[in-house]
Enzyme design. Structure first.
Site, PDB file in Angstrom:
ATOM      1  N   ARG A 100       0.859  -1.190   0.000  1.00  0.00           N
ATOM      2  CA  ARG A 100       0.000   0.000   0.000  1.00  0.00           C
ATOM      3  C   ARG A 100       0.890   1.234   0.000  1.00  0.00           C
ATOM      4  O   ARG A 100       1.745   1.394   0.877  1.00  0.00           O
ATOM      5  CB  ARG A 100      -0.895   0.029   1.245  1.00  0.00           C
ATOM      6  CG  ARG A 100      -1.874  -1.103   1.325  1.00  0.00           C
ATOM      7  CD  ARG A 100      -3.025  -0.808   2.256  1.00  0.00           C
ATOM      8  NE  ARG A 100      -2.649  -0.297   3.559  1.00  0.00           N
ATOM      9  CZ  ARG A 100      -3.524   0.107   4.476  1.00  0.00           C
ATOM     10  NH1 ARG A 100      -4.824   0.060   4.200  1.00  0.00           N
ATOM     11  NH2 ARG A 100      -3.138   0.551   5.643  1.00  0.00           N
ATOM     12  N   THR A 129      -1.179   7.359  -0.292  1.00  0.00           N
ATOM     13  CA  THR A 129      -2.515   7.209  -0.892  1.00  0.00           C
ATOM     14  C   THR A 129      -3.226   5.938  -0.432  1.00  0.00           C
ATOM     15  O   THR A 129      -4.447   5.833  -0.564  1.00  0.00           O
ATOM     16  CB  THR A 129      -2.400   7.139  -2.421  1.00  0.00           C
ATOM     17  OG1 THR A 129      -1.649   5.958  -2.758  1.00  0.00           O
ATOM     18  CG2 THR A 129      -1.706   8.368  -2.988  1.00  0.00           C
ATOM     19  N   ASP A 153       0.179  -3.763  11.834  1.00  0.00           N
ATOM     20  CA  ASP A 153       0.674  -4.063  10.479  1.00  0.00           C
ATOM     21  C   ASP A 153       1.143  -5.523  10.450  1.00  0.00           C
ATOM     22  O   ASP A 153       2.159  -5.873  11.064  1.00  0.00           O
ATOM     23  CB  ASP A 153       1.827  -3.118  10.131  1.00  0.00           C
ATOM     24  CG  ASP A 153       2.247  -3.269   8.681  1.00  0.00           C
ATOM     25  OD1 ASP A 153       2.569  -4.410   8.266  1.00  0.00           O
ATOM     26  OD2 ASP A 153       2.234  -2.268   7.950  1.00  0.00           O
ATOM     27  N   ASP A 168       4.803  -6.282   9.111  1.00  0.00           N
ATOM     28  CA  ASP A 168       5.834  -5.825  10.050  1.00  0.00           C
ATOM     29  C   ASP A 168       5.878  -6.718  11.281  1.00  0.00           C
ATOM     30  O   ASP A 168       6.963  -7.047  11.788  1.00  0.00           O
ATOM     31  CB  ASP A 168       5.565  -4.375  10.471  1.00  0.00           C
ATOM     32  CG  ASP A 168       5.960  -3.391   9.379  1.00  0.00           C
ATOM     33  OD1 ASP A 168       6.742  -3.764   8.491  1.00  0.00           O
ATOM     34  OD2 ASP A 168       5.477  -2.237   9.421  1.00  0.00           O
TER      35      ASP A 168
HETATM   36  C1  PRP Z   1      -1.141  -5.116   4.110  1.00  0.00           C
HETATM   37  C2  PRP Z   1      -1.905  -6.413   4.156  1.00  0.00           C
HETATM   38  C3  PRP Z   1      -2.727  -6.355   2.900  1.00  0.00           C
HETATM   39  C4  PRP Z   1      -3.031  -4.882   2.771  1.00  0.00           C
HETATM   40  C5  PRP Z   1      -4.443  -4.637   3.226  1.00  0.00           C
HETATM   41  O1  PRP Z   1      -0.059  -5.205   3.255  1.00  0.00           O
HETATM   42  O2  PRP Z   1      -1.079  -7.549   4.227  1.00  0.00           O
HETATM   43  O3  PRP Z   1      -2.045  -6.832   1.757  1.00  0.00           O
HETATM   44  O4  PRP Z   1      -2.121  -4.187   3.641  1.00  0.00           O
HETATM   45  O5  PRP Z   1      -4.773  -3.306   3.041  1.00  0.00           O
HETATM   46  P1  PRP Z   1      -5.865  -2.851   1.956  1.00  0.00           P
HETATM   47  O6  PRP Z   1      -7.023  -3.751   2.119  1.00  0.00           O
HETATM   48  O7  PRP Z   1      -6.154  -1.424   2.366  1.00  0.00           O
HETATM   49  O8  PRP Z   1      -5.235  -2.928   0.603  1.00  0.00           O
HETATM   50  P2  PRP Z   1       1.022  -4.039   3.142  1.00  0.00           P
HETATM   51  O9  PRP Z   1       0.666  -3.101   2.054  1.00  0.00           O
HETATM   52  O10 PRP Z   1       1.253  -3.436   4.501  1.00  0.00           O
HETATM   53  O11 PRP Z   1       2.287  -4.818   2.645  1.00  0.00           O
HETATM   54  P3  PRP Z   1       3.169  -5.934   3.413  1.00  0.00           P
HETATM   55  O12 PRP Z   1       2.335  -7.185   3.520  1.00  0.00           O
HETATM   56  O13 PRP Z   1       4.343  -6.119   2.523  1.00  0.00           O
HETATM   57  O14 PRP Z   1       3.539  -5.391   4.770  1.00  0.00           O
HETATM   58  N1  URA Z   2      -2.595  -3.666   6.621  1.00  0.00           N
HETATM   59  C1  URA Z   2      -2.285  -4.205   7.826  1.00  0.00           C
HETATM   60  O1  URA Z   2      -1.324  -5.001   7.930  1.00  0.00           O
HETATM   61  N2  URA Z   2      -3.010  -3.859   8.895  1.00  0.00           N
HETATM   62  C2  URA Z   2      -4.052  -2.998   8.811  1.00  0.00           C
HETATM   63  O2  URA Z   2      -4.706  -2.728   9.835  1.00  0.00           O
HETATM   64  C3  URA Z   2      -4.360  -2.443   7.560  1.00  0.00           C
HETATM   65  C4  URA Z   2      -3.620  -2.804   6.481  1.00  0.00           C
END
Ligand code: PRP
Ligand code: URA
Length: 214
Positions: free
Chosen positions: A109, A113, A205, A208
């Site tokens: 994400r 944005t 998150d 993380d």
């Molecule tokens: C997180 C999570 C989803 C997304 C959900 O990933 O694992 O993929 O956010 O958010 P959304 O429904 O608003 O799209 P992130 O973008 O943090 O990436 P990561 O898994 O690499 O930490």
């Molecule tokens: N992605 C995450 O990992 N946690 C949230 O709460 C939203 C998006």
């Protein structure tokens, strides 16, 4: 939350799932336990999402006689992980369906944005012949899951399910509107998204916390 009448949403409220989810939410749960709990939750969610998988009758010999029994066609199943956090569910699903084909879709994400940005895509072939199960612990705005499923449909997938652990009402609404043909299985639908598009109460998150990157 408005409902998209054709969409299927299943909340797995089994006490084992809910117990483990409480531990996952706890900020004091460290990365190793977080990953292990996600793996255990994915076993339990797999049980639900795989309920209607196709089987074929095969002949086997028990110690006492010849018999037949249903067998999964593992290679007909395609698991797709939305990187990074999807891998927290993928490993547990593979424990149960080791012959499944595996795809990866890298999405993050955008920090400002919150729109998903694709950085990696590798999917198995013949997706049109496979039952596809997309995994990601979090469904927040729904943007990532919507984009991932869109990519899979572009690649030919016809039978798709989406599995997550925590969903926001806003994400469920957006996802089922975009893909009403894709059933969703989740352990929880939480209260809301906050101003930073994090799920509340949520678990923070997921990526993380899995990898200790913050
Ligand atoms: C997180 C999570 C989803 C997304 C959900 O990933 O694992 O993929 O956010 O958010 P959304 O429904 O608003 O799209 P992130 O973008 O943090 O990436 P990561 O898994 O690499 O930490
Ligand atoms: N992605 C995450 O990992 N946690 C949230 O709460 C939203 C998006």
């Amino acid at each position: 939350m408005a409902s998209n009448t054709n969409a299927s949403i299943e909340v797995v409220d089994h006490p084992l799932v809910q117990h483990k989810l409480t531990m996952v939410r706890d900020r004091n749960t460290g990365a190793a336990d977080f990953r292990q709990l996600l793996r255990e939750i994915s076993h339990l969610l797999a049980y639900e999402v795989c309920r209607d998988l196709d089987t074929e009758a095969v002949e086997i010999e028990t110690p006492l006689e010849v018999s037949t029994g249903p067998k999964l066609q593992g290679r007909k199943i395609c698991l797709v992980s939305i990187l990074r956090a999807g891998n927290g569910l993928l490993d547990g699903m593979l424990d149960l369906i080791p012959a499944a084909r595996v795809g990866h879709i890298g999405l993050y994400r955008d920090p400002d944005t919150k729109v998903p940005v694709e950085y990696y895509l590798k999917l198995p072939d013949h997706l049109d012949e496979r039952q596809c199960i997309v995994v990601d612990p979090m469904l927040a705005t729904g943007g990532s899951a919507i984009a991932a499923v869109h990519r899979m449909k572009q690649a030919g997938a016809k039978r798709i399910k989406f599995v997550c652990v925590v969903a926001a009402p806003e994400g469920v609404e957006a996802f089922t509107k975009a893909h009403p043909d894709v059933p969703v299985v989740t352990a929880a639908i939480d209260r809301e998204l906050d101003d930073h598009f994090y799920i509340r109460p949520g678990l923070g998150d997921a990526g993380d916390r899995m990898y200790g990157t913050k």
